[in-house]
Scaffold this motif. Structure first.
Motif, PDB file in Angstrom:
ATOM      1  N   LEU A  75       0.838  -1.209   0.000  1.00  0.00           N
ATOM      2  CA  LEU A  75       0.000   0.000   0.000  1.00  0.00           C
ATOM      3  C   LEU A  75       0.874   1.261   0.000  1.00  0.00           C
ATOM      4  O   LEU A  75       0.637   2.189  -0.777  1.00  0.00           O
ATOM      5  CB  LEU A  75      -0.932  -0.033   1.224  1.00  0.00           C
ATOM      6  CG  LEU A  75      -1.790   1.209   1.455  1.00  0.00           C
ATOM      7  CD1 LEU A  75      -2.753   1.452   0.298  1.00  0.00           C
ATOM      8  CD2 LEU A  75      -2.579   1.095   2.772  1.00  0.00           C
ATOM      9  N   LEU A  76       1.899   1.263   0.855  1.00  0.00           N
ATOM     10  CA  LEU A  76       2.774   2.436   0.947  1.00  0.00           C
ATOM     11  C   LEU A  76       3.445   2.724  -0.403  1.00  0.00           C
ATOM     12  O   LEU A  76       3.503   3.873  -0.858  1.00  0.00           O
ATOM     13  CB  LEU A  76       3.848   2.176   2.019  1.00  0.00           C
ATOM     14  CG  LEU A  76       4.760   3.342   2.377  1.00  0.00           C
ATOM     15  CD1 LEU A  76       3.973   4.451   3.081  1.00  0.00           C
ATOM     16  CD2 LEU A  76       5.907   2.892   3.287  1.00  0.00           C
ATOM     17  N   TYR A  77       3.920   1.665  -1.050  1.00  0.00           N
ATOM     18  CA  TYR A  77       4.587   1.802  -2.355  1.00  0.00           C
ATOM     19  C   TYR A  77       3.622   2.366  -3.397  1.00  0.00           C
ATOM     20  O   TYR A  77       3.938   3.324  -4.116  1.00  0.00           O
ATOM     21  CB  TYR A  77       5.097   0.421  -2.771  1.00  0.00           C
ATOM     22  CG  TYR A  77       5.551   0.292  -4.204  1.00  0.00           C
ATOM     23  CD1 TYR A  77       6.655   0.992  -4.671  1.00  0.00           C
ATOM     24  CD2 TYR A  77       4.886  -0.565  -5.085  1.00  0.00           C
ATOM     25  CE1 TYR A  77       7.073   0.850  -5.989  1.00  0.00           C
ATOM     26  CE2 TYR A  77       5.304  -0.711  -6.403  1.00  0.00           C
ATOM     27  CZ  TYR A  77       6.393   0.004  -6.854  1.00  0.00           C
ATOM     28  OH  TYR A  77       6.812  -0.135  -8.151  1.00  0.00           O
ATOM     29  N   VAL A 225       2.270   7.826   5.225  1.00  0.00           N
ATOM     30  CA  VAL A 225       2.617   7.070   6.440  1.00  0.00           C
ATOM     31  C   VAL A 225       1.407   7.034   7.381  1.00  0.00           C
ATOM     32  O   VAL A 225       1.051   5.981   7.920  1.00  0.00           O
ATOM     33  CB  VAL A 225       3.865   7.699   7.120  1.00  0.00           C
ATOM     34  CG1 VAL A 225       4.072   7.146   8.525  1.00  0.00           C
ATOM     35  CG2 VAL A 225       5.097   7.462   6.257  1.00  0.00           C
ATOM     36  N   ILE A 226       0.753   8.168   7.534  1.00  0.00           N
ATOM     37  CA  ILE A 226      -0.417   8.229   8.428  1.00  0.00           C
ATOM     38  C   ILE A 226      -1.530   7.338   7.890  1.00  0.00           C
ATOM     39  O   ILE A 226      -2.146   6.568   8.636  1.00  0.00           O
ATOM     40  CB  ILE A 226      -0.901   9.693   8.599  1.00  0.00           C
ATOM     41  CG1 ILE A 226       0.158  10.483   9.364  1.00  0.00           C
ATOM     42  CG2 ILE A 226      -2.247   9.760   9.331  1.00  0.00           C
ATOM     43  CD1 ILE A 226      -0.072  11.982   9.399  1.00  0.00           C
ATOM     44  N   LEU A 227      -1.759   7.398   6.577  1.00  0.00           N
ATOM     45  CA  LEU A 227      -2.817   6.562   5.973  1.00  0.00           C
ATOM     46  C   LEU A 227      -2.568   5.079   6.235  1.00  0.00           C
ATOM     47  O   LEU A 227      -3.463   4.338   6.645  1.00  0.00           O
ATOM     48  CB  LEU A 227      -2.861   6.781   4.456  1.00  0.00           C
ATOM     49  CG  LEU A 227      -3.557   8.034   3.946  1.00  0.00           C
ATOM     50  CD1 LEU A 227      -3.273   8.237   2.462  1.00  0.00           C
ATOM     51  CD2 LEU A 227      -5.063   7.905   4.174  1.00  0.00           C
ATOM     52  N   VAL A 228      -1.329   4.642   6.009  1.00  0.00           N
ATOM     53  CA  VAL A 228      -1.012   3.215   6.186  1.00  0.00           C
ATOM     54  C   VAL A 228      -1.119   2.820   7.663  1.00  0.00           C
ATOM     55  O   VAL A 228      -1.704   1.788   8.007  1.00  0.00           O
ATOM     56  CB  VAL A 228       0.385   2.874   5.611  1.00  0.00           C
ATOM     57  CG1 VAL A 228       0.743   1.425   5.888  1.00  0.00           C
ATOM     58  CG2 VAL A 228       0.430   3.149   4.108  1.00  0.00           C
ATOM     59  N   MET A 232      -3.525  -0.041   9.259  1.00  0.00           N
ATOM     60  CA  MET A 232      -2.949  -1.148  10.041  1.00  0.00           C
ATOM     61  C   MET A 232      -3.629  -1.257  11.408  1.00  0.00           C
ATOM     62  O   MET A 232      -3.881  -2.344  11.907  1.00  0.00           O
ATOM     63  CB  MET A 232      -1.453  -0.926  10.265  1.00  0.00           C
ATOM     64  CG  MET A 232      -0.570  -1.512   9.197  1.00  0.00           C
ATOM     65  SD  MET A 232       1.130  -0.963   9.409  1.00  0.00           S
ATOM     66  CE  MET A 232       1.792  -2.144  10.565  1.00  0.00           C
ATOM     67  N   THR A 233      -3.904  -0.114  12.027  1.00  0.00           N
ATOM     68  CA  THR A 233      -4.518  -0.138  13.364  1.00  0.00           C
ATOM     69  C   THR A 233      -5.900  -0.783  13.317  1.00  0.00           C
ATOM     70  O   THR A 233      -6.240  -1.605  14.166  1.00  0.00           O
ATOM     71  CB  THR A 233      -4.663   1.304  13.918  1.00  0.00           C
ATOM     72  OG1 THR A 233      -3.376   1.889  13.919  1.00  0.00           O
ATOM     73  CG2 THR A 233      -5.237   1.314  15.327  1.00  0.00           C
ATOM     74  N   PHE A 250      -1.131   0.437  18.969  1.00  0.00           N
ATOM     75  CA  PHE A 250      -0.130   0.526  17.894  1.00  0.00           C
ATOM     76  C   PHE A 250      -0.623  -0.089  16.599  1.00  0.00           C
ATOM     77  O   PHE A 250      -1.183  -1.179  16.599  1.00  0.00           O
ATOM     78  CB  PHE A 250       1.147  -0.245  18.243  1.00  0.00           C
ATOM     79  CG  PHE A 250       1.777   0.127  19.528  1.00  0.00           C
ATOM     80  CD1 PHE A 250       1.694   1.419  20.024  1.00  0.00           C
ATOM     81  CD2 PHE A 250       2.474  -0.816  20.256  1.00  0.00           C
ATOM     82  CE1 PHE A 250       2.293   1.747  21.212  1.00  0.00           C
ATOM     83  CE2 PHE A 250       3.071  -0.492  21.449  1.00  0.00           C
ATOM     84  CZ  PHE A 250       2.971   0.795  21.927  1.00  0.00           C
ATOM     85  N   PRO A 251      -0.329   0.571  15.480  1.00  0.00           N
ATOM     86  CA  PRO A 251      -0.565  -0.069  14.181  1.00  0.00           C
ATOM     87  C   PRO A 251       0.237  -1.373  14.122  1.00  0.00           C
ATOM     88  O   PRO A 251       1.443  -1.378  14.405  1.00  0.00           O
ATOM     89  CB  PRO A 251      -0.002   0.948  13.186  1.00  0.00           C
ATOM     90  CG  PRO A 251       0.046   2.247  13.931  1.00  0.00           C
ATOM     91  CD  PRO A 251       0.238   1.918  15.368  1.00  0.00           C
ATOM     92  N   THR A 252      -0.434  -2.471  13.781  1.00  0.00           N
ATOM     93  CA  THR A 252       0.216  -3.786  13.825  1.00  0.00           C
ATOM     94  C   THR A 252      -0.210  -4.607  12.619  1.00  0.00           C
ATOM     95  O   THR A 252      -1.359  -4.533  12.184  1.00  0.00           O
ATOM     96  CB  THR A 252      -0.192  -4.515  15.139  1.00  0.00           C
ATOM     97  OG1 THR A 252       0.267  -3.731  16.239  1.00  0.00           O
ATOM     98  CG2 THR A 252       0.406  -5.899  15.252  1.00  0.00           C
TER      99      THR A 252
END
Ligand code: GLN
Length: 302
Positions: A75-77, A225-228, A232-233, A250-252
């Motif tokens: 997703l980040l990529y 970064v915030i979106l991902v 994740m959270t 924590f986002p995990t």
């Protein structure tokens, strides 16, 4: 509040001893032959702070396939390559109460993948990676990740052969649904791309370094970064995400190989590895270690 950087090796090794007793209660995934052969007693943790201080204990040098932990990085990529607007026309960002490989959830949502942390969303995103075939697509993602994180991640060919030996029935059914609704083209290339990227492998040290991309990375747009992290959270542990997020904020993200990655915003990344899984497919000892660290970080400094 305590900080990740205050943790000592002694503290980590005590926690490893505590959780090692729980390892026998989980199962290894029975649908990927090579993962079924993994030693269930392997256990390791690596913490890297944003200043690049590394603390690790246990099984640290051995390599394992990231499996679903690749999903937030896919997703980040793609957010960085194709932009937020385009990506969220293709996948949603809502949690699912169904298992990660559920076709039912996709049908209920009329063919629109609910989020990128479950297979329907990750398969859709895999189809969007630039490249003429599955090998090139996987290579492009891998190169980007290694460059950004200074890691030496690689595709484990034996694991890929093992994954390809399966009938892959559920992922094929998801792809058929997506293809029929014109949401993806080339289901065969997409399945092979997805299988390849799930076999991207490294150690827990590599995984923690990769996690730093979601903490602070000069070359990555902070908005992405915030979106991902947010996805994740709410979605990173499949149906268990909500329950876990109530205890640990924590986002995990977990994977069926027994790896698990948690991001401690503004502080660092925690990577754990222990193959036995709970019913949702999350590493039991990994979740337990992360919970211990979260409780530690909640304490005041006194
Ligand atoms: N390759 C795996 C699958 O699609 C990855 C799933 C996971 O790690 N949860 O079945």
């Amino acid at each position: 509040m305590k900080q990740l950087s205050f943790l000592s090796s002694e503290q980590l090794s005590n926690w490893l001893i505590e959780v090692s007793q729980q390892k026998s209660t989980g199962d290894l995934p029975d649908y990927i032959p090579l993962l079924q052969e993994t030693d269930p007693n392997l256990l390791g943790i690596c913490i890297i702070t944003k200043n690049n201080n590394i603390l690790n204990q246990g099984y640290c040098q051995g390599k394992f396939p990231l499996m679903s932990i690749i999903k937030p990085f896919l997703l980040l990529y793609l957010l960085s390559e194709l932009g937020e607007k385009f990506i969220f026309k293709k996948v949603g960002s809502k949690p699912s109460r169904y298992p990660f490989n559920s076709i039912e959830q996709l049908q209920l949502d009329e063919g629109f993948p609910r989020n990128p942390m479950i297979n329907s969303g990750a398969l859709t995103l895999a189809s969007l990676i630039p490249g003429k075939d599955s090998e090139k697509k996987c290579y492009n993602l891998l190169q980007w990740l290694n460059k950004q994180s200074q890691c030496n991640l690689f595709v484990d060919q034996s694991m890929l052969d093992s994954v390809r030996s399966l009938p892959n029935i559920r992922n094929k059914a998801i792809l058929e649904e997506l293809n029929q609704r014109n949401h993806i083209q080339n289901p065969d290339i997409t399945l092979d791309t997805y299988n390849r990227i799930c076999c991207i492998s490294g150690s827990i040290i590599d995984l923690a370094k990769l996690g730093l991309l979601l903490v602070n990375s000069p070359n990555i747009n902070p908005k992405n970064v915030i979106l991902v992290n947010n996805i994740m959270t709410t979605c990173g542990l499949y149906e268990a995400s909500e329950k876990f997020a109530q205890k640990i904020v924590f986002p995990t993200k977990s994977g069926v190989s027994g790896g698990i990655l948690s991001i401690v915003p503004a502080q660092g990344a925690i990577a754990c590895y222990s193959p036995p899984l709970d019913a949702q497919g999350n590493s039991i000892a990994g979740l337990s270690l992360i919970e211990k660290i979260a409780n530690y970080l909640k304490q005041s400094n006194t």
